[in-house]
Motif scaffolding. Sequence first.
Motif, PDB file in Angstrom:
ATOM      1  N   GLN A   1       0.833  -1.207   0.000  1.00  0.00           N
ATOM      2  CA  GLN A   1       0.000   0.000   0.000  1.00  0.00           C
ATOM      3  C   GLN A   1       0.869   1.259   0.000  1.00  0.00           C
ATOM      4  N   ASP A   2       1.953   1.229   0.742  1.00  0.00           N
ATOM      5  CA  ASP A   2       2.872   2.368   0.746  1.00  0.00           C
ATOM      6  C   ASP A   2       3.403   2.637  -0.655  1.00  0.00           C
ATOM      7  N   THR A   3       3.778   1.577  -1.341  1.00  0.00           N
ATOM      8  CA  THR A   3       4.313   1.717  -2.697  1.00  0.00           C
ATOM      9  C   THR A   3       3.265   2.302  -3.631  1.00  0.00           C
ATOM     10  N   ALA A   4       2.027   1.863  -3.479  1.00  0.00           N
ATOM     11  CA  ALA A   4       0.939   2.407  -4.304  1.00  0.00           C
ATOM     12  C   ALA A   4       0.693   3.879  -3.967  1.00  0.00           C
ATOM     13  N   ASP A   5       0.747   4.202  -2.694  1.00  0.00           N
ATOM     14  CA  ASP A   5       0.568   5.598  -2.274  1.00  0.00           C
ATOM     15  C   ASP A   5       1.635   6.488  -2.894  1.00  0.00           C
ATOM     16  N   ILE A   6       2.871   6.061  -2.801  1.00  0.00           N
ATOM     17  CA  ILE A   6       3.987   6.852  -3.331  1.00  0.00           C
ATOM     18  C   ILE A   6       3.811   7.078  -4.830  1.00  0.00           C
ATOM     19  N   ALA A   7       3.397   6.046  -5.545  1.00  0.00           N
ATOM     20  CA  ALA A   7       3.170   6.181  -6.985  1.00  0.00           C
ATOM     21  C   ALA A   7       2.064   7.189  -7.293  1.00  0.00           C
ATOM     22  N   ALA A   8       1.112   7.320  -6.355  1.00  0.00           N
ATOM     23  CA  ALA A   8      -0.016   8.244  -6.544  1.00  0.00           C
ATOM     24  C   ALA A   8       0.271   9.640  -5.998  1.00  0.00           C
ATOM     25  N   GLY A   9       1.488   9.851  -5.458  1.00  0.00           N
ATOM     26  CA  GLY A   9       1.835  11.158  -4.911  1.00  0.00           C
ATOM     27  C   GLY A   9       1.274  11.417  -3.535  1.00  0.00           C
ATOM     28  N   LEU A  10       0.970  10.345  -2.800  1.00  0.00           N
ATOM     29  CA  LEU A  10       0.405  10.467  -1.462  1.00  0.00           C
ATOM     30  C   LEU A  10       1.423  10.056  -0.407  1.00  0.00           C
ATOM     31  N   VAL A  11       1.321  10.655   0.774  1.00  0.00           N
ATOM     32  CA  VAL A  11       2.147  10.229   1.894  1.00  0.00           C
ATOM     33  C   VAL A  11       1.819   8.764   2.189  1.00  0.00           C
ATOM     34  N   PRO A  12       2.829   7.907   2.366  1.00  0.00           N
ATOM     35  CA  PRO A  12       2.573   6.484   2.590  1.00  0.00           C
ATOM     36  C   PRO A  12       1.644   6.217   3.778  1.00  0.00           C
ATOM     37  N   THR A  13       0.802   5.231   3.634  1.00  0.00           N
ATOM     38  CA  THR A  13      -0.152   4.874   4.678  1.00  0.00           C
ATOM     39  C   THR A  13       0.541   4.573   6.006  1.00  0.00           C
ATOM     40  N   SER A  14       1.736   3.990   5.955  1.00  0.00           N
ATOM     41  CA  SER A  14       2.450   3.649   7.191  1.00  0.00           C
ATOM     42  C   SER A  14       2.848   4.873   8.002  1.00  0.00           C
ATOM     43  N   LEU A  15       2.720   6.078   7.419  1.00  0.00           N
ATOM     44  CA  LEU A  15       3.043   7.313   8.131  1.00  0.00           C
ATOM     45  C   LEU A  15       1.803   8.126   8.461  1.00  0.00           C
ATOM     46  N   ARG A  16       0.623   7.557   8.169  1.00  0.00           N
ATOM     47  CA  ARG A  16      -0.619   8.298   8.363  1.00  0.00           C
ATOM     48  C   ARG A  16      -1.551   7.599   9.337  1.00  0.00           C
ATOM     49  N   ALA A  17      -2.344   8.429  10.057  1.00  0.00           N
ATOM     50  CA  ALA A  17      -3.392   7.897  10.927  1.00  0.00           C
ATOM     51  C   ALA A  17      -4.715   7.809  10.184  1.00  0.00           C
ATOM     52  N   ASP A  18      -4.869   8.640   9.143  1.00  0.00           N
ATOM     53  CA  ASP A  18      -6.072   8.626   8.304  1.00  0.00           C
ATOM     54  C   ASP A  18      -5.687   9.227   6.962  1.00  0.00           C
TER      55      ASP A  18
END
Length: 239
Positions: free
Chosen positions: A196-213
């Motif tokens: 999921q983190d890798t997918a987030d990074i590809a989408a320009g989003l802060v990785p889920t592992s660093l987010r609460a929501d």
Amino acid sequence: GNPMRLYAEGGVIPAAPAAVKMVMLDNNGKPIRPLVQKSGIPETNNALYFDGTIAGIKGRLAIVKPNGVSPAWDSANYYTFTRSEAGTEVILNRPTPFYLDFAEARRGDIQIFWTGQNNETPSEYIIADNNAMINHMNTAIKRYLVISRPKPYLDLAAQIADEEKLYLEYGSRFINVRKYLIDYGLDDAGITPTAQDTADIAAGLVPTSLRADGTHFNNAGYAVVANIVFKKLQQLGWI
């Protein structure tokens, strides 16, 4: 920097301390809703009020939530102002600036501005808000940082364009926290990327592992942000 404008619904602040229902506007006459998510001021333990001065009267501006505390706006909510001490009756039937004690006391501090996410506005508005606060500072050398929005409010292209404008405006005082957390956040936090983190990074989003929501960071994410802000303050020679 752009003080809230208030006036009494009945047009008068009475001589004796009493809660008076107020109308709340910004400097352009638009209704505003502060304090919905508490004050954000450490000394108040995030209470539902601001202390300050209006028309020369010191007192407390508070939000009243008849249906209970909620982070969302409720149509039943309203605002009151209660003067601190008895005095003379004051006519207050026009929008009048309300000056926060906290804002006045902190004019000489190092300021860190992290704006534009909750009100979801384009970079032009973010820059205008930031500059108003910068102009309110009263030191010869104004020490401040500007941090980017944590996530896109429209789409990634708009976010990148906004971040570029903030960089052009503030230069070395700008921290692109979204991009930093994408590029280096997981490594700084000692976290192995998930799928999921890798997918987030590809989408320009802060990785889920660093987010609460979807917007807010977790402890690991905030620790990375705190560290990069600390290092920036050191680089600028302010601490």
